[in-house]
Design a protein around this motif. Sequence first.
Motif, PDB file in Angstrom:
ATOM      1  N   GLY A 139     -39.371   6.083  28.676  1.00 24.74           N
ATOM      2  CA  GLY A 139     -39.304   7.017  29.790  1.00 24.74           C
ATOM      3  C   GLY A 139     -37.863   7.392  30.053  1.00 24.74           C
ATOM      4  O   GLY A 139     -36.941   6.980  29.326  1.00 24.74           O
ATOM      5  N   ALA A 140     -37.628   8.169  31.092  1.00 24.29           N
ATOM      6  CA  ALA A 140     -36.269   8.603  31.423  1.00 24.29           C
ATOM      7  C   ALA A 140     -35.358   7.391  31.613  1.00 24.29           C
ATOM      8  O   ALA A 140     -35.706   6.440  32.311  1.00 24.29           O
ATOM      9  CB  ALA A 140     -36.294   9.462  32.678  1.00 24.29           C
ATOM     10  N   GLY A 141     -34.196   7.420  30.965  1.00 23.43           N
ATOM     11  CA  GLY A 141     -33.238   6.329  31.050  1.00 23.43           C
ATOM     12  C   GLY A 141     -33.401   5.260  29.990  1.00 23.43           C
ATOM     13  O   GLY A 141     -32.535   4.387  29.842  1.00 23.43           O
ATOM     14  N   ASP A 142     -34.505   5.291  29.239  1.00 19.86           N
ATOM     15  CA  ASP A 142     -34.744   4.280  28.208  1.00 19.86           C
ATOM     16  C   ASP A 142     -33.994   4.615  26.923  1.00 19.86           C
ATOM     17  O   ASP A 142     -33.651   5.770  26.654  1.00 19.86           O
ATOM     18  CB  ASP A 142     -36.241   4.154  27.914  1.00 19.86           C
ATOM     19  N   TRP A 143     -33.774   3.593  26.103  1.00 15.13           N
ATOM     20  CA  TRP A 143     -33.066   3.751  24.834  1.00 15.13           C
ATOM     21  C   TRP A 143     -33.364   2.540  23.958  1.00 15.13           C
ATOM     22  O   TRP A 143     -33.906   1.537  24.428  1.00 15.13           O
ATOM     23  CB  TRP A 143     -31.551   3.877  25.067  1.00 15.13           C
ATOM     24  N   ASN A 144     -33.017   2.633  22.682  1.00 13.28           N
ATOM     25  CA  ASN A 144     -33.267   1.536  21.746  1.00 13.28           C
ATOM     26  C   ASN A 144     -31.961   1.207  21.040  1.00 13.28           C
ATOM     27  O   ASN A 144     -31.326   2.073  20.428  1.00 13.28           O
ATOM     28  CB  ASN A 144     -34.332   1.936  20.722  1.00 13.28           C
TER      29      ASN A 144
END
Length: 243
Positions: A139-144
């Motif tokens: 979702g918004a703000g997520d990253w890997n």
Amino acid sequence: MTHTHHLEGTIAERVDAANWDALTDEADAYGSALTGRLLTPDECTAIAALYDQDHCFRNTVDMARHRFGSGQYRYFTHDLPDSVRQLREAFYPHLLPIARDWATRLGRPSPWPDTLEDWLAHCHQAGQTKSAQILLRYGAGDWNALHRDVFGDAVFPLQVVIGLNAPGVDYSGGEFIMTEQRPRAQSRGTSITLPQGHGLVFTTGDRPVASRRGWSTGPMRHGVSTIRSGHRRTLGLVFHDAT
């Protein structure tokens, strides 16, 4: 953006119809290669909707808890949905010649048999018995965070990620990113926007790089940049099992 709501042939036939000569050349050059459209928007939606069906999965990982980034993913059980199974089985014979060629250039063993079934049996004999197919949700703000999907000694050197949402429509940001540690030089980074229904073939850990002394290893990692808005779901196809 033009959406293709109908594609000819089965999923396996669509994978077979890809320009594998061009994909091989691109994977050689960059460590990744983007396919054409393999799934319709409706097929992508159906796979993404599996995320809420608990019986399909063996484990759920909260990335922030493990400091892998932010977001969540779930590992499928071995009882894969038909579309996921078909994709994985269809890709393997096309990726196998690339894997064997890379191993030859790097002077490594090439343990991968002609069939995915036999290769998975080898993984299980090595103690890697858990499914590694994943459905990822951001979702918004997520990253890997940058990483490699290596779960033991039995490793297939290529994997595939398939976009299930439309960039610029369902979400912004969220580019697929790769870094390559270059011999005696600073690292090189690339970013790829993953269109809905398209697949990205990419290296699990490294690729052969031409050098004055022949071939050397170019170590690579992959991740996802921060999602700025909306939601992004992807399907990860890994061709070895996990411990």
